[in-house]
Motif scaffolding. Sequence first.
Motif: not given
Length: 352
Positions: A294-297, A300-305
């Motif tokens: 799930l890690r982005g470039r 960090q893992i993108a979260t919504l809340g």
Amino acid sequence: MHTQVVIVGGSQSGLAAGYHLRRLGVDFVILDAQSTPGGAWQHTWDSLHLFSPAAYSSLPGRIMPPHTGQEYPDAQHVVDYLNDYEKRYELPVERPVRVLGVHRDGHFLRVEADAGTWRARAVISATGTWWRPFLPAVPGRSDFGGRQLHTVEYRSPQDFAGLHVIVVGGGNSGAQIAADLAYDTELTWVTQRPPRFLADDIDGRALFDASTARRRALDAGRTDTGGVASLGDIVAVPPVRAARDRGLLTASPMFTRLVPGGVEWADGARAKADAVIWCTGFRPALSHLAPLRLRGRRGQIATLGTRAVDEPRLHLLGYGDWTGPASATLIGVGRPAREAAREIAALLGTPQ
Ligand code: FAD
């Protein structure tokens, strides 16, 4: 083993999530790698005190009792409180259980741990940051002949009495550990920029208010208030204030490299050191989530809340403002924990 939700991590964040899941009638288990309750609070240095009074350091449902004779409770008081909280709400914590990996498995998430495998419809990761100390890349680290340690290994000034010690870091840990060492050692405190003390009458209460006001402003599309960063970096808790007022907490700029007997600045000046203590922060402990990719470039893992954008069955709780304003504090984690629990209950179709 099957359950509706697995919470990974059984300190304040995991317990707050458990409290709210229980209220919503969701079945869950908490898996915690520690042998005893209290998470990271069991491992801090001896003199650490909270930066907020007890009542402002409370989890949902139960006010932290005052610490007799201390406005700002110590870490043992937090451990006792978490122990009591867990028992009071009969939260099902399994210890010691270390989660090794969370995997997609059809309709389930499969949680593989050193003590077994759990299948769940959702996972809340609440593993904190203490377990992943961050050390900056500074030239000469392997040349240095003395002792190097991170915040997580520091316990007490007695271990350094009479020695030349360099404390690196201009945050709360750096300032508190420098204050701790200021009386019994030959101390050099080094910070990347001049230390920014908050006004003496500002403590964690104001930080929480500033963080909440910032989130509200951003949510409402208003101008960024700057949040906590606009106030300063260091809470002037009583020991920090005392050392600063005696002139013992003056900081030098960051050195450019370590040498065998100490450190060296760009102009060639040197300071002798028997030990360097790196109070240079932490990163979220998320290696158990690696199988989910799930890690982005930017890592960090993108979260919504609290919800992972690319895996809606996963919530992250307590790591920092990116998983809810002030979520990495005792008082701040309650709200994102409630939101995570509600979203999961909705996902499971549990009536709310
Ligand atoms: P932790 O306390 O780190 O707990 C995480 C738990 O998860 C641990 O028990 C760990 O063993 C477990 N775990 C980790 N990985 C796994 C795995 N793979 N499988 C199973 N279990 C796992 N906040 C305040 O509100 N007031 C303060 O005054 C304050 N002072 C602080 C001072 C310092 C020096 C630091 C570092 C932080 C401070 N904080 C303070 C911030 C925050 O409250 C603490 O960091 C707190 O410990 C965070 O709680 P947590 O539950 O998120 O994580």
